[in-house]
Design a protein around this motif. Structure first.
Motif, PDB file in Angstrom:
ATOM      1  N   UNK A  25     -12.712  -2.616   7.050  1.00  0.00           N
ATOM      2  CA  UNK A  25     -11.884  -1.956   6.039  1.00  0.00           C
ATOM      3  C   UNK A  25     -10.936  -2.949   5.378  1.00  0.00           C
ATOM      4  N   UNK A  26     -10.355  -3.844   6.194  1.00  0.00           N
ATOM      5  CA  UNK A  26      -9.458  -4.868   5.634  1.00  0.00           C
ATOM      6  C   UNK A  26     -10.232  -5.790   4.695  1.00  0.00           C
ATOM      7  N   UNK A  27     -11.466  -6.139   5.049  1.00  0.00           N
ATOM      8  CA  UNK A  27     -12.286  -6.985   4.184  1.00  0.00           C
ATOM      9  C   UNK A  27     -12.545  -6.304   2.840  1.00  0.00           C
ATOM     10  N   UNK A  49      -7.157   3.881   5.870  1.00  0.00           N
ATOM     11  CA  UNK A  49      -6.483   4.679   4.839  1.00  0.00           C
ATOM     12  C   UNK A  49      -5.856   3.786   3.772  1.00  0.00           C
ATOM     13  N   UNK A  50      -5.299   2.656   4.171  1.00  0.00           N
ATOM     14  CA  UNK A  50      -4.752   1.714   3.183  1.00  0.00           C
ATOM     15  C   UNK A  50      -5.865   1.198   2.265  1.00  0.00           C
ATOM     16  N   UNK A  51      -7.018   0.896   2.872  1.00  0.00           N
ATOM     17  CA  UNK A  51      -8.140   0.414   2.066  1.00  0.00           C
ATOM     18  C   UNK A  51      -8.596   1.493   1.088  1.00  0.00           C
ATOM     19  N   UNK A  77     -12.761   7.461  -1.706  1.00  0.00           N
ATOM     20  CA  UNK A  77     -13.042   8.729  -1.021  1.00  0.00           C
ATOM     21  C   UNK A  77     -14.449   9.246  -1.312  1.00  0.00           C
ATOM     22  N   UNK A  78     -15.270   8.454  -1.975  1.00  0.00           N
ATOM     23  CA  UNK A  78     -16.645   8.874  -2.232  1.00  0.00           C
ATOM     24  C   UNK A  78     -17.611   7.911  -1.549  1.00  0.00           C
ATOM     25  N   UNK A 118     -15.837   3.457   3.349  1.00  0.00           N
ATOM     26  CA  UNK A 118     -14.520   3.764   3.917  1.00  0.00           C
ATOM     27  C   UNK A 118     -14.355   5.226   4.316  1.00  0.00           C
ATOM     28  N   UNK A 119     -14.775   6.160   3.464  1.00  0.00           N
ATOM     29  CA  UNK A 119     -14.586   7.575   3.772  1.00  0.00           C
ATOM     30  C   UNK A 119     -15.365   7.965   5.020  1.00  0.00           C
ATOM     31  N   UNK A 120     -16.608   7.510   5.122  1.00  0.00           N
ATOM     32  CA  UNK A 120     -17.419   7.806   6.295  1.00  0.00           C
ATOM     33  C   UNK A 120     -16.839   7.166   7.545  1.00  0.00           C
ATOM     34  N   UNK A 121     -16.321   5.945   7.397  1.00  0.00           N
ATOM     35  CA  UNK A 121     -15.690   5.265   8.533  1.00  0.00           C
ATOM     36  C   UNK A 121     -14.479   6.060   9.014  1.00  0.00           C
ATOM     37  N   UNK A 122     -13.670   6.535   8.073  1.00  0.00           N
ATOM     38  CA  UNK A 122     -12.462   7.280   8.454  1.00  0.00           C
ATOM     39  C   UNK A 122     -12.843   8.533   9.230  1.00  0.00           C
TER      40      UNK A 122
END
Length: 450
Positions: free
Chosen positions: A286-288, A365-367, A376-377, A382-386
């Motif tokens: 996510x940071x990357x 969430x920051x990413x 969020x799509x 990212x959304x799936x990871x969260x």
């Protein structure tokens, strides 16, 4: 790679593990991550999403075997089936695996199979190992772990209601289970089920047993698959299952009647470390993604790149600190398990279990925020990871259960630390008398000058 191993772990990582870490990194970054979207595409294009298995996964598994990346999770010194790595060494590998959706399965180190293989390796008899452990370790089948139930507070496993009654040479099971991860997979052939076999036992921790249930046994119905924040995770899935007079041979009992709690505690300890280190890998990923976004020259809100907005660099700095701190918590727990076993590392395991998912969710969430609507799509992972990481705050026991236990244990020091503080205060009083001074008050010197 070896120069990237945290210093607290460096002298405990073998040359073999260091070489394997290099191979894991290369395999994940160059093969697994590029294949993540292919897995989703193959599932989406199948006639039935629940009766398919992406062929790309099998291709990756064959590659992994040739590279020697297989079943790395079984710690040496505890299992004869171990490939020879410690919990610490596998923890470092699991971080890389956590950066890809498919990597853990590609190397046969995916949940819930890892925990189920540990149960069979540690507690299963020779016949059970031959029938179920061998094909699981070969990656030919998959499994599910059935403990949680829909109509009770499953955070307290003594509440389990599924009945297990002896009838001749069989045990008969009736009840429901849910959040049975992996139950949707067409390759899932074995359920490891916890049920109540002796409800009248005065010891609430001796009422439950664990039994092996073939997935095709008559009387089992998959009622529905559950979504996770809208994701159904097909074909793996998380099922709600109904058991109606399901007859299982007594020979399928694991370890013996009334030993269910002993088994699940042995299963959950190392598994929480696996989850935690994979979550650190997800946070790193996510940071990357955030770094890529904030350096995108085409994204210039208010005529500046995102990296030129002060708060964004603060997010990056905080994320770096939080990830590195959480990693040390996990490695400490892994070392403790290696040295003293899971029972000797309960505090450290709980610390990792509580801290790491919360950290990962914050970083992800920051990413997401840095990407705006794209975050969020499906355009980023990212959304799936969260959604996946959020479940970890409930899996293997909710945060609150671990915090309560940790708080209770920490509070046991109350009487000792109180006595020590009172002793120190008494010594201070004696020294005040010896030096003929009194405790200074704010402003004493000022008053003296006035």
């Amino acid at each position: 790679m070896s120069d990237k191993i945290p210093i607290i772990a460096a002298n405990r990582v073998s040359d073999k593990a260091k070489k394997t870490l290099d191979i894991v990194r290369k395999f994940v970054e160059e093969r697994c991550i590029p294949c993540d979207p292919i897995v989703s595409a193959q599932v989406a294009s199948a006639p039935s999403r629940w009766d398919t298995h992406p062929s790309v996964i099998e291709d990756l598994k064959e590659e992994a075997k040739k590279l020697g990346l297989w079943n790395m999770f079984l710690p040496k010194g505890h299992y004869k089936e171990s490939p020879g790595f410690t919990n610490l060494e596998y923890g470092l590998m699991a971080e890389w695996l956590g950066k890809s959706k498919v990597a853990s399965e590609a190397v046969n180190c995916a949940a819930p199979d890892t925990g189920n293989m540990e149960v069979l390796a540690k507690y299963g008899n020779d016949a059970q190992k031959a029938q179920w452990l061998k094909p699981l370790m070969e990656g030919k089948i998959r499994s599910a772990f059935l403990m949680t139930e829909p109509d009770i507070a499953s955070s307290d496993a003594t509440n389990i209601q599924m009945s297990m009654k002896k009838d001749g040479n069989d045990w008969v099971l009736n009840g429901q289970k849910w959040w049975s991860s992996g139950a949707g997979d067409p390759r899932c052939q074995i359920y490891i089920v916890m049920a109540k076999s002796d409800p009248g036992n005065k010891d609430p921790y001796k009422q439950q047993s664990v039994i092996l249930v073939p997935a095709n046994t008559k009387g089992i119905t998959i009622k529905r698959m559950l979504s996770v924040y809208g994701y159904d995770d097909a074909p793996h899935g998380h099922g709600q299952l109904l058991f109606e007079n399901v007859r299982i041979p007594a020979s399928n009992m694991v370890l013996g009647p009334g030993r269910g709690f002993e088994i699940i505690q042995g299963r959950l300890g190392p598994g929480r470390i696996h989850h935690a280190m994979r979550a650190i890998g997800a946070a790193e990923k996510a940071l990357e993604w955030m770094l890529m976004r904030i350096n995108d020259p085409k994204k210039t809100p208010f005529k500046k790149q995102l990296k030129e907005h002060g708060v964004i660099l603060e997010w990056v700095a905080k994320s770096r600190i939080e990830i590195d701190a959480a990693r040390l918590i996990v490695l400490n727990a892994a070392i403790k398990i290696d040295d003293f076993g899971a029972k000797g590392a309960l505090k450290e395991i709980a610390e990792a279990k509580v801290l790491v998912p919360q950290m990962a969710l914050t970083v992800i969430d920051r990413a997401v925020q840095s990407f705006g609507g794209a975050g969020v799509c499906q355009d980023t992972p990212l959304a799936n990871m969260w959604a996946g990481i959020r479940t970890l705050r409930l899996a293997d026991g909710p945060d609150e259960v671990h915090l309560q236990q940790m708080g209770r244990n920490e509070n046991k020091r109350g009487a000792e630390v109180t006595a020590n503080i009172l002793k120190q205060q008494k010594l201070t009083e004696q020294l005040l008398a010896q030096y003929k001074v009194k405790l200074a008050q704010p402003g004493d010197n000022i008053k003296a000058r006035l």
